[in-house]
Write a protein that holds these residues in place. Structure first.
Motif, PDB file in Angstrom:
ATOM      1  N   ALA A 114       7.110   7.997   0.217  1.00  0.00           N
ATOM      2  CA  ALA A 114       7.070   7.284   1.499  1.00  0.00           C
ATOM      3  C   ALA A 114       5.650   7.270   2.068  1.00  0.00           C
ATOM      4  CB  ALA A 114       8.036   7.949   2.484  1.00  0.00           C
ATOM      5  N   ILE A 115       4.986   8.416   2.078  1.00  0.00           N
ATOM      6  CA  ILE A 115       3.617   8.472   2.594  1.00  0.00           C
ATOM      7  C   ILE A 115       2.691   7.595   1.759  1.00  0.00           C
ATOM      8  CG2 ILE A 115       1.631   9.986   2.980  1.00  0.00           C
ATOM      9  CD1 ILE A 115       3.624  12.264   3.471  1.00  0.00           C
ATOM     10  N   THR A 116       2.825   7.699   0.435  1.00  0.00           N
ATOM     11  CA  THR A 116       1.942   6.940  -0.456  1.00  0.00           C
ATOM     12  C   THR A 116       2.111   5.438  -0.266  1.00  0.00           C
ATOM     13  OG1 THR A 116       2.036   8.725  -2.094  1.00  0.00           O
ATOM     14  CG2 THR A 116       1.298   6.555  -2.850  1.00  0.00           C
ATOM     15  N   LEU A 117       3.349   4.961  -0.234  1.00  0.00           N
ATOM     16  CA  LEU A 117       3.599   3.525  -0.129  1.00  0.00           C
ATOM     17  C   LEU A 117       3.153   2.974   1.226  1.00  0.00           C
ATOM     18  CD1 LEU A 117       7.076   3.085  -1.878  1.00  0.00           C
ATOM     19  CD2 LEU A 117       4.806   2.574  -2.779  1.00  0.00           C
ATOM     20  N   VAL A 118       3.405   3.721   2.291  1.00  0.00           N
ATOM     21  CA  VAL A 118       3.025   3.238   3.617  1.00  0.00           C
ATOM     22  C   VAL A 118       1.510   3.170   3.754  1.00  0.00           C
ATOM     23  CG1 VAL A 118       3.016   3.826   6.071  1.00  0.00           C
ATOM     24  CG2 VAL A 118       5.141   3.922   4.776  1.00  0.00           C
ATOM     25  N   VAL A 119       0.823   4.237   3.368  1.00  0.00           N
ATOM     26  CA  VAL A 119      -0.634   4.255   3.474  1.00  0.00           C
ATOM     27  C   VAL A 119      -1.255   3.195   2.565  1.00  0.00           C
ATOM     28  CG1 VAL A 119      -2.698   5.647   3.079  1.00  0.00           C
ATOM     29  CG2 VAL A 119      -0.701   6.663   4.174  1.00  0.00           C
ATOM     30  N   LEU A 120      -0.728   3.062   1.346  1.00  0.00           N
ATOM     31  CA  LEU A 120      -1.237   2.043   0.430  1.00  0.00           C
ATOM     32  C   LEU A 120      -1.024   0.644   1.000  1.00  0.00           C
ATOM     33  CD1 LEU A 120      -2.428   1.273  -2.335  1.00  0.00           C
ATOM     34  CD2 LEU A 120      -0.102   1.343  -3.265  1.00  0.00           C
ATOM     35  N   SER A 121       0.144   0.395   1.577  1.00  0.00           N
ATOM     36  CA  SER A 121       0.437  -0.929   2.138  1.00  0.00           C
ATOM     37  C   SER A 121      -0.477  -1.240   3.310  1.00  0.00           C
ATOM     38  CB  SER A 121       1.903  -0.995   2.570  1.00  0.00           C
ATOM     39  OG  SER A 121       2.773  -0.825   1.471  1.00  0.00           O
ATOM     40  N   VAL A 122      -0.707  -0.255   4.171  1.00  0.00           N
ATOM     41  CA  VAL A 122      -1.606  -0.480   5.316  1.00  0.00           C
ATOM     42  C   VAL A 122      -3.014  -0.795   4.837  1.00  0.00           C
ATOM     43  CG1 VAL A 122      -2.645   0.580   7.339  1.00  0.00           C
ATOM     44  CG2 VAL A 122      -0.219   0.926   6.872  1.00  0.00           C
ATOM     45  N   ASN A 123      -3.475  -0.079   3.813  1.00  0.00           N
ATOM     46  CA  ASN A 123      -4.821  -0.335   3.292  1.00  0.00           C
ATOM     47  C   ASN A 123      -4.927  -1.707   2.640  1.00  0.00           C
ATOM     48  OD1 ASN A 123      -6.009   2.096   4.092  1.00  0.00           O
ATOM     49  ND2 ASN A 123      -5.277   3.171   2.271  1.00  0.00           N
ATOM     50  N   VAL A 124      -3.881  -2.127   1.932  1.00  0.00           N
ATOM     51  CA  VAL A 124      -3.883  -3.454   1.313  1.00  0.00           C
ATOM     52  C   VAL A 124      -3.934  -4.538   2.391  1.00  0.00           C
ATOM     53  CG1 VAL A 124      -2.516  -5.086  -0.039  1.00  0.00           C
ATOM     54  CG2 VAL A 124      -2.766  -2.732  -0.824  1.00  0.00           C
ATOM     55  N   VAL A 125      -3.146  -4.375   3.439  1.00  0.00           N
ATOM     56  CA  VAL A 125      -3.182  -5.335   4.548  1.00  0.00           C
ATOM     57  C   VAL A 125      -4.552  -5.320   5.218  1.00  0.00           C
ATOM     58  CG1 VAL A 125      -2.211  -5.890   6.811  1.00  0.00           C
ATOM     59  CG2 VAL A 125      -0.698  -5.231   4.941  1.00  0.00           C
ATOM     60  N   GLY A 126      -5.148  -4.147   5.339  1.00  0.00           N
ATOM     61  CA  GLY A 126      -6.490  -4.071   5.903  1.00  0.00           C
ATOM     62  C   GLY A 126      -7.523  -4.784   5.057  1.00  0.00           C
ATOM     63  N   ASP A 127      -7.415  -4.674   3.726  1.00  0.00           N
ATOM     64  CA  ASP A 127      -8.319  -5.403   2.837  1.00  0.00           C
ATOM     65  C   ASP A 127      -8.151  -6.907   2.994  1.00  0.00           C
ATOM     66  OD1 ASP A 127      -9.444  -3.124   1.807  1.00  0.00           O
ATOM     67  OD2 ASP A 127      -8.041  -2.977   0.141  1.00  0.00           O
ATOM     68  N   TRP A 128      -6.888  -7.349   3.131  1.00  0.00           N
ATOM     69  CA  TRP A 128      -6.647  -8.777   3.324  1.00  0.00           C
ATOM     70  C   TRP A 128      -7.256  -9.252   4.644  1.00  0.00           C
ATOM     71  CZ3 TRP A 128      -2.626 -10.371   7.027  1.00  0.00           C
ATOM     72  CH2 TRP A 128      -2.599 -11.748   7.206  1.00  0.00           C
ATOM     73  N   LEU A 129      -7.091  -8.468   5.705  1.00  0.00           N
ATOM     74  CA  LEU A 129      -7.678  -8.851   6.983  1.00  0.00           C
ATOM     75  C   LEU A 129      -9.200  -8.870   6.908  1.00  0.00           C
ATOM     76  CD1 LEU A 129      -5.410  -6.874   9.481  1.00  0.00           C
ATOM     77  CD2 LEU A 129      -5.471  -9.344   9.123  1.00  0.00           C
ATOM     78  N   SER A 130      -9.767  -7.944   6.133  1.00  0.00           N
ATOM     79  CA  SER A 130     -11.220  -7.926   5.972  1.00  0.00           C
ATOM     80  C   SER A 130     -11.713  -9.210   5.328  1.00  0.00           C
ATOM     81  CB  SER A 130     -11.630  -6.716   5.130  1.00  0.00           C
ATOM     82  OG  SER A 130     -13.025  -6.687   4.939  1.00  0.00           O
ATOM     83  N   GLU A 131     -11.013  -9.685   4.294  1.00  0.00           N
ATOM     84  CA  GLU A 131     -11.381 -10.949   3.660  1.00  0.00           C
ATOM     85  C   GLU A 131     -11.137 -12.131   4.593  1.00  0.00           C
ATOM     86  OE1 GLU A 131      -9.309 -11.351   0.022  1.00  0.00           O
ATOM     87  OE2 GLU A 131     -10.290  -9.647  -0.954  1.00  0.00           O
ATOM     88  N   ARG A 132     -10.059 -12.058   5.359  1.00  0.00           N
ATOM     89  CA  ARG A 132      -9.701 -13.164   6.240  1.00  0.00           C
ATOM     90  C   ARG A 132     -10.719 -13.348   7.362  1.00  0.00           C
ATOM     91  NH1 ARG A 132      -6.438 -13.959  10.925  1.00  0.00           N
ATOM     92  NH2 ARG A 132      -5.281 -15.934  10.852  1.00  0.00           N
ATOM     93  N   TRP A 133     -11.264 -12.253   7.863  1.00  0.00           N
ATOM     94  CA  TRP A 133     -12.210 -12.345   8.971  1.00  0.00           C
ATOM     95  C   TRP A 133     -13.651 -12.401   8.505  1.00  0.00           C
ATOM     96  CZ3 TRP A 133     -10.726 -13.541  13.701  1.00  0.00           C
ATOM     97  CH2 TRP A 133      -9.418 -13.265  14.086  1.00  0.00           C
ATOM     98  N   ASP A 134     -13.875 -12.296   7.200  1.00  0.00           N
ATOM     99  CA  ASP A 134     -15.236 -12.383   6.672  1.00  0.00           C
ATOM    100  C   ASP A 134     -15.665 -13.843   6.635  1.00  0.00           C
ATOM    101  OD1 ASP A 134     -17.646 -12.164   5.453  1.00  0.00           O
ATOM    102  OD2 ASP A 134     -16.891 -11.403   3.534  1.00  0.00           O
ATOM    103  N   PRO A 135     -16.722 -14.231   7.364  1.00  0.00           N
ATOM    104  CA  PRO A 135     -17.121 -15.655   7.376  1.00  0.00           C
ATOM    105  C   PRO A 135     -17.592 -16.147   6.027  1.00  0.00           C
ATOM    106  CG  PRO A 135     -18.772 -14.286   8.466  1.00  0.00           C
ATOM    107  CD  PRO A 135     -17.583 -13.401   8.199  1.00  0.00           C
ATOM    108  N   HIS A 136     -17.984 -15.245   5.130  1.00  0.00           N
ATOM    109  CA  HIS A 136     -18.442 -15.656   3.810  1.00  0.00           C
ATOM    110  C   HIS A 136     -17.391 -15.407   2.735  1.00  0.00           C
ATOM    111  CE1 HIS A 136     -22.381 -16.086   5.582  1.00  0.00           C
ATOM    112  NE2 HIS A 136     -22.320 -14.835   6.015  1.00  0.00           N
ATOM    113  N   GLY A 137     -16.225 -14.863   3.157  1.00  0.00           N
ATOM    114  CA  GLY A 137     -15.185 -14.534   2.187  1.00  0.00           C
ATOM    115  C   GLY A 137     -14.205 -15.673   2.017  1.00  0.00           C
ATOM    116  N   ARG A 138     -13.171 -15.387   1.225  1.00  0.00           N
ATOM    117  CA  ARG A 138     -12.148 -16.393   0.955  1.00  0.00           C
ATOM    118  C   ARG A 138     -11.116 -16.349   2.063  1.00  0.00           C
ATOM    119  NH1 ARG A 138      -9.896 -15.522  -4.903  1.00  0.00           N
ATOM    120  NH2 ARG A 138      -8.776 -17.381  -4.270  1.00  0.00           N
ATOM    121  N   ARG A 139     -10.601 -17.513   2.427  1.00  0.00           N
ATOM    122  CA  ARG A 139      -9.574 -17.603   3.454  1.00  0.00           C
ATOM    123  C   ARG A 139      -8.201 -17.585   2.809  1.00  0.00           C
ATOM    124  NH1 ARG A 139     -13.280 -16.326   5.864  1.00  0.00           N
ATOM    125  NH2 ARG A 139     -14.297 -17.348   7.613  1.00  0.00           N
TER     126      ARG A 139
END
Length: 302
Positions: A277-302
């Protein structure tokens, strides 16, 4: 940055018009399949924690000693417990669901209040500069020098192991990365031409910060917020494992792991459930954070 397309005139001579394609809209859902799975898992987990009394098949604190150490029925065990029972006969699935209540509450509440506090302090330091900036940023440096675990031990020893105490400790500690980022981004914004133009037409104080600073620094701060959520969940689980988190009989993932240390070789499912449970939740939050990082990066992929 948009691309300008030139449309040639009749006979291929002078251009008649320039066609500027509309800017791409940001996607509300991630393109990456893994990010979609992670986001869906988090939504299901949060909903299960909110509606735990209706979702959990058993009372998480009900002890049935006749069913102690029952193997998961998912793997052929008897007793009707999908993920098995612990050393006191308590249903592990129910305890994991209720444990998610504590972890998600600590993660989201602590990260949100720390983000609000850190953002306000960082923006104020970057905008007003001078003595205000020096005091805030030197406080950040001082807090960074102290190890969190020692501070947590001291606070819990004085005020006791309570959920509210744990959240307050995390808020007073996790505002530091938000302040650093908000300060740096605010310095970038106040040096731009459009900000100077806003100052030239008379905008000052809270109004210019709310209209011209915060919207331009919100993206990176949201990304940091997701990672602070994951870190807060890990910290809460670690403190509960050490006996410094929410006290029993309240179900917590860290507490479940701590109680299962003596059954690693005889009842493997007891530590497996909270660990996964801890592993999946933390991993999922980090994956969503990586996606948000790409989404808000003006030079990244949308």
């Amino acid at each position: 940055m948009s691309t300008v397309l030139t449309v040639p005139g009749p006979g291929g001579t002078e251009p008649d018009a320039e066609v500027v394609p509309a800017p791409r809209r940001r996607r509300l859902l991630p393109r990456h399949f893994g990010a979609r799975i992670a986001l869906g898992f988090l939504i299901v987990g949060v909903l299960a924690a909110i509606f735990a009394p209706a979702v959990a098949p058993f009372d998480p604190n009900e002890q049935v000693l006749l069913n102690r150490l029952a193997a998961p029925s998912l793997f052929g065990g008897e007793g009707g417990h999908l993920l098995g029972t612990d050393e006191l006969g308590r249903d592990l699935l129910s305890r994991a669901i209720y444990g998610g209540r504590v972890s998600f509450t600590v993660g989201f509440v602590a990260a949100t209040f720390a983000g609000l506090l850190g953002t306000v302090l960082g923006v104020v330091a970057g905008y007003y500069r001078g003595i205000v900036e020096s005091v805030i940023m030197r406080t950040v440096d001082i807090l960074t020098a102290f190890p969190f675990l020692i501070v947590a031990l001291a606070v819990v020893a004085v005020f006791g192991a309570k959920l509210s105490v744990l959240i307050i400790v995390l808020v007073l500690w996790e505002w530091v990365p938000f302040t650093r980022l908000a300060h740096a981004k605010t310095l970038n914004v106040v040096s731009t031409d459009y900000f100077r133009a806003a100052v030239a037409i008379g905008r000052r104080g809270v109004g210019i910060l709310a209209r011209h600073v915060l919207p331009n620094i919100a993206g990176p701060l949201i990304v940091v917020w997701t990672f602070v959520v994951a870190r807060s969940i890990v910290i809460e689980s670690s403190l509960s494992f050490l006996g410094l988190g929410v006290p029993p009989p309240t179900a917590t993932w860290g507490g479940m792991l701590s109680a299962s240390r003596g059954y690693l070789d005889t009842a493997w499912w007891i530590p497996l459930v909270p660990g996964v449970a801890i592993t999946l939740v933390v991993l999922s939050v980090n994956v969503v954070g990586d996606w948000l990082s790409e989404r808000w990066d003006p030079h990244g992929r949308r």
